[in-house]
Design a protein around this motif. Sequence first.
Motif, PDB file in Angstrom:
ATOM      1  N   VAL A   1      -3.229   0.284   2.151  1.00  0.00           N
ATOM      2  CA  VAL A   1      -3.237  -0.963   1.375  1.00  0.00           C
ATOM      3  C   VAL A   1      -4.094  -0.832   0.115  1.00  0.00           C
ATOM      4  O   VAL A   1      -4.255  -1.814  -0.602  1.00  0.00           O
ATOM      5  CB  VAL A   1      -3.741  -2.144   2.227  1.00  0.00           C
ATOM      6  CG1 VAL A   1      -2.865  -2.346   3.431  1.00  0.00           C
ATOM      7  CG2 VAL A   1      -5.193  -1.940   2.652  1.00  0.00           C
ATOM      8  N   SER A   2      -4.582   0.372  -0.179  1.00  0.00           N
ATOM      9  CA  SER A   2      -5.463   0.536  -1.339  1.00  0.00           C
ATOM     10  C   SER A   2      -4.710   0.564  -2.657  1.00  0.00           C
ATOM     11  O   SER A   2      -5.341   0.670  -3.712  1.00  0.00           O
ATOM     12  CB  SER A   2      -6.289   1.828  -1.190  1.00  0.00           C
ATOM     13  OG  SER A   2      -5.446   2.960  -1.135  1.00  0.00           O
ATOM     14  N   PHE A   3      -3.356   0.476  -2.630  1.00  0.00           N
ATOM     15  CA  PHE A   3      -2.638   0.412  -3.906  1.00  0.00           C
ATOM     16  C   PHE A   3      -2.910  -0.916  -4.608  1.00  0.00           C
ATOM     17  O   PHE A   3      -2.700  -1.028  -5.823  1.00  0.00           O
ATOM     18  CB  PHE A   3      -1.136   0.608  -3.700  1.00  0.00           C
ATOM     19  CG  PHE A   3      -0.461  -0.466  -2.901  1.00  0.00           C
ATOM     20  CD1 PHE A   3       0.051  -1.587  -3.518  1.00  0.00           C
ATOM     21  CD2 PHE A   3      -0.327  -0.342  -1.530  1.00  0.00           C
ATOM     22  CE1 PHE A   3       0.680  -2.578  -2.791  1.00  0.00           C
ATOM     23  CE2 PHE A   3       0.302  -1.330  -0.792  1.00  0.00           C
ATOM     24  CZ  PHE A   3       0.810  -2.452  -1.424  1.00  0.00           C
ATOM     25  N   VAL A   4      -3.356  -1.918  -3.856  1.00  0.00           N
ATOM     26  CA  VAL A   4      -3.829  -3.160  -4.464  1.00  0.00           C
ATOM     27  C   VAL A   4      -5.331  -3.011  -4.698  1.00  0.00           C
ATOM     28  O   VAL A   4      -6.079  -2.747  -3.749  1.00  0.00           O
ATOM     29  CB  VAL A   4      -3.557  -4.376  -3.566  1.00  0.00           C
ATOM     30  CG1 VAL A   4      -4.091  -5.655  -4.201  1.00  0.00           C
ATOM     31  CG2 VAL A   4      -2.074  -4.497  -3.276  1.00  0.00           C
ATOM     32  N   PRO A   5      -5.801  -3.127  -5.932  1.00  0.00           N
ATOM     33  CA  PRO A   5      -7.227  -2.901  -6.212  1.00  0.00           C
ATOM     34  C   PRO A   5      -8.144  -3.734  -5.313  1.00  0.00           C
ATOM     35  O   PRO A   5      -7.963  -4.942  -5.171  1.00  0.00           O
ATOM     36  CB  PRO A   5      -7.365  -3.320  -7.688  1.00  0.00           C
ATOM     37  CG  PRO A   5      -5.998  -3.103  -8.257  1.00  0.00           C
ATOM     38  CD  PRO A   5      -5.041  -3.431  -7.148  1.00  0.00           C
ATOM     39  N   TYR A   6      -9.082  -3.040  -4.679  1.00  0.00           N
ATOM     40  CA  TYR A   6     -10.118  -3.627  -3.826  1.00  0.00           C
ATOM     41  C   TYR A   6      -9.589  -4.161  -2.486  1.00  0.00           C
ATOM     42  O   TYR A   6     -10.391  -4.542  -1.638  1.00  0.00           O
ATOM     43  CB  TYR A   6     -10.873  -4.757  -4.544  1.00  0.00           C
ATOM     44  CG  TYR A   6     -11.486  -4.326  -5.851  1.00  0.00           C
ATOM     45  CD1 TYR A   6     -12.570  -3.444  -5.871  1.00  0.00           C
ATOM     46  CD2 TYR A   6     -10.985  -4.781  -7.058  1.00  0.00           C
ATOM     47  CE1 TYR A   6     -13.127  -3.030  -7.073  1.00  0.00           C
ATOM     48  CE2 TYR A   6     -11.530  -4.372  -8.266  1.00  0.00           C
ATOM     49  CZ  TYR A   6     -12.609  -3.500  -8.262  1.00  0.00           C
ATOM     50  OH  TYR A   6     -13.154  -3.093  -9.452  1.00  0.00           O
ATOM     51  N   LEU A   7      -8.271  -4.190  -2.302  1.00  0.00           N
ATOM     52  CA  LEU A   7      -7.767  -4.679  -1.016  1.00  0.00           C
ATOM     53  C   LEU A   7      -8.092  -3.699   0.102  1.00  0.00           C
ATOM     54  O   LEU A   7      -8.479  -4.110   1.200  1.00  0.00           O
ATOM     55  CB  LEU A   7      -6.259  -4.914  -1.097  1.00  0.00           C
ATOM     56  CG  LEU A   7      -5.608  -5.464   0.180  1.00  0.00           C
ATOM     57  CD1 LEU A   7      -6.222  -6.808   0.561  1.00  0.00           C
ATOM     58  CD2 LEU A   7      -4.097  -5.599   0.002  1.00  0.00           C
ATOM     59  N   GLY A   8      -7.938  -2.400  -0.162  1.00  0.00           N
ATOM     60  CA  GLY A   8      -8.285  -1.408   0.851  1.00  0.00           C
ATOM     61  C   GLY A   8      -9.754  -1.471   1.219  1.00  0.00           C
ATOM     62  O   GLY A   8     -10.117  -1.346   2.392  1.00  0.00           O
ATOM     63  N   LEU A   9     -10.615  -1.689   0.216  1.00  0.00           N
ATOM     64  CA  LEU A   9     -12.050  -1.802   0.485  1.00  0.00           C
ATOM     65  C   LEU A   9     -12.344  -3.018   1.348  1.00  0.00           C
ATOM     66  O   LEU A   9     -13.088  -2.929   2.336  1.00  0.00           O
ATOM     67  CB  LEU A   9     -12.803  -1.881  -0.842  1.00  0.00           C
ATOM     68  CG  LEU A   9     -14.297  -2.134  -0.766  1.00  0.00           C
ATOM     69  CD1 LEU A   9     -15.006  -0.966  -0.089  1.00  0.00           C
ATOM     70  CD2 LEU A   9     -14.877  -2.368  -2.165  1.00  0.00           C
ATOM     71  N   ILE A  10     -11.765  -4.166   0.995  1.00  0.00           N
ATOM     72  CA  ILE A  10     -12.028  -5.400   1.738  1.00  0.00           C
ATOM     73  C   ILE A  10     -11.495  -5.301   3.164  1.00  0.00           C
ATOM     74  O   ILE A  10     -12.198  -5.618   4.139  1.00  0.00           O
ATOM     75  CB  ILE A  10     -11.398  -6.595   1.009  1.00  0.00           C
ATOM     76  CG1 ILE A  10     -12.071  -6.796  -0.354  1.00  0.00           C
ATOM     77  CG2 ILE A  10     -11.509  -7.864   1.841  1.00  0.00           C
ATOM     78  CD1 ILE A  10     -11.403  -7.822  -1.231  1.00  0.00           C
ATOM     79  N   VAL A  11     -10.240  -4.849   3.305  1.00  0.00           N
ATOM     80  CA  VAL A  11      -9.642  -4.740   4.638  1.00  0.00           C
ATOM     81  C   VAL A  11     -10.398  -3.717   5.485  1.00  0.00           C
ATOM     82  O   VAL A  11     -10.708  -3.958   6.662  1.00  0.00           O
ATOM     83  CB  VAL A  11      -8.153  -4.367   4.518  1.00  0.00           C
ATOM     84  CG1 VAL A  11      -7.565  -4.035   5.891  1.00  0.00           C
ATOM     85  CG2 VAL A  11      -7.366  -5.503   3.871  1.00  0.00           C
ATOM     86  N   GLY A  12     -10.688  -2.559   4.897  1.00  0.00           N
ATOM     87  CA  GLY A  12     -11.364  -1.505   5.657  1.00  0.00           C
ATOM     88  C   GLY A  12     -12.745  -1.907   6.121  1.00  0.00           C
ATOM     89  O   GLY A  12     -13.107  -1.711   7.289  1.00  0.00           O
ATOM     90  N   VAL A  13     -13.547  -2.487   5.212  1.00  0.00           N
ATOM     91  CA  VAL A  13     -14.906  -2.910   5.585  1.00  0.00           C
ATOM     92  C   VAL A  13     -14.850  -4.007   6.639  1.00  0.00           C
ATOM     93  O   VAL A  13     -15.652  -4.009   7.593  1.00  0.00           O
ATOM     94  CB  VAL A  13     -15.669  -3.380   4.333  1.00  0.00           C
ATOM     95  CG1 VAL A  13     -16.965  -4.074   4.722  1.00  0.00           C
ATOM     96  CG2 VAL A  13     -15.976  -2.204   3.423  1.00  0.00           C
ATOM     97  N   SER A  14     -13.903  -4.936   6.510  1.00  0.00           N
ATOM     98  CA  SER A  14     -13.802  -6.035   7.481  1.00  0.00           C
ATOM     99  C   SER A  14     -13.456  -5.513   8.868  1.00  0.00           C
ATOM    100  O   SER A  14     -14.120  -5.834   9.865  1.00  0.00           O
ATOM    101  CB  SER A  14     -12.759  -7.046   7.017  1.00  0.00           C
ATOM    102  OG  SER A  14     -13.086  -7.583   5.748  1.00  0.00           O
TER     103      SER A  14
END
Length: 374
Positions: A243-256
């Motif tokens: 899901v990291s093709f959307v900026p910062y979405l991979g970071l938010i989803v992964g950290v959560s």
Amino acid sequence: MIWSSSRWFWLAIGLLSVVLLYVLAPILMPFLAGALLAYLGDPLVDRLESWKLSRTASVTVVFLTICLALVLFFLFLVPILETQTQRLFDKIPQYLEWGVNVLAPYLQERFGVDPSVLEVERIKGVITSHWKETGGFIRNAVQTISHSGFVVLGWVANLALIPIITFYLLRDWDHLVRYIDDLLPRSIEPLVARLARESDEVLGAFLRGQLSVMLALSVIYAIGLSLIGLEFALLIGLIAGLVSFVPYLGLIVGVSIAGIAVLFQMPHDIFMLFWVFAVFGVAQVIEGTLLTPLLVGERIGLHPVAVIFAVLAGGQLFGFMGILLALPVAAVLAVILRHVHDTYKQSQIYGIEESLLDDNLPVADSVTDGEKTP
């Protein structure tokens, strides 16, 4: 008259193409998959050719590399992902019970919510029974295709055709491009060639660049979370990377997800959350300083919202074939719409409003100084 006949010719070609796509849709999947793999592998083949290898030898090297990567994925990664997913489903009832025990007193005290309305036991029963009924990914797929011998033969035939089609398309890709270019009417060839080059830049920026970044981030996330001892490291890393093709979405989803998993796995070691933040922070630094500049470059390609919409719309309209076609079609449409936008801005239609404003200017502004009244 010539323009009219040309218009009807291209209209007939378009209608015929749509009809053929609709009629032949059931057999197009291996050809589309092969064309996609050939498109992804052609730059590597060209690079090997620049190193004085023949086209056939270069295609063979790239083809065997792609096949080896797919075999390793299905032999090693898919079973591991299935095992971690099954363990996650097995632990979801425990996670729900822990969450209710933590949140129920707060909800009841602050909002007056009765914990019984959450129906936790019913939710746990539904999840458990659903997973037991569906089983794992591989077992479910085998059961699905084993209901009919014809279905099995169809799947085997399609899977067998994909590498064959990929090999031949890779070998003759440059010839096909030159042949199509030679068939174009000379009057529109420069415009079509320019649009094709821009479409290739946009599509290549996403498919070759962004997918490489997504794969690299998945590996970094998985390795980092494994090093800190997280139980579902590979599964969480793969989800965050995809899901990291959307900026910062991979970071938010992964950290959560990783943060919640750490709280469940090590509830008394809050310091482990720091290591989760450290893993994703280091990955973001690597992405921003190395991965994106090297693999994607300045050309980002398709807008993330356009990518999401294209994939969902393609799947909804045409199923799996639509998903394969979604990004190429979206890239071409984006380039065409950009060309239409530029043409419109330079057309008389866009300039009508300005000319009307000029016509409606006050007389005093349009006369010379000598003619102005005191």
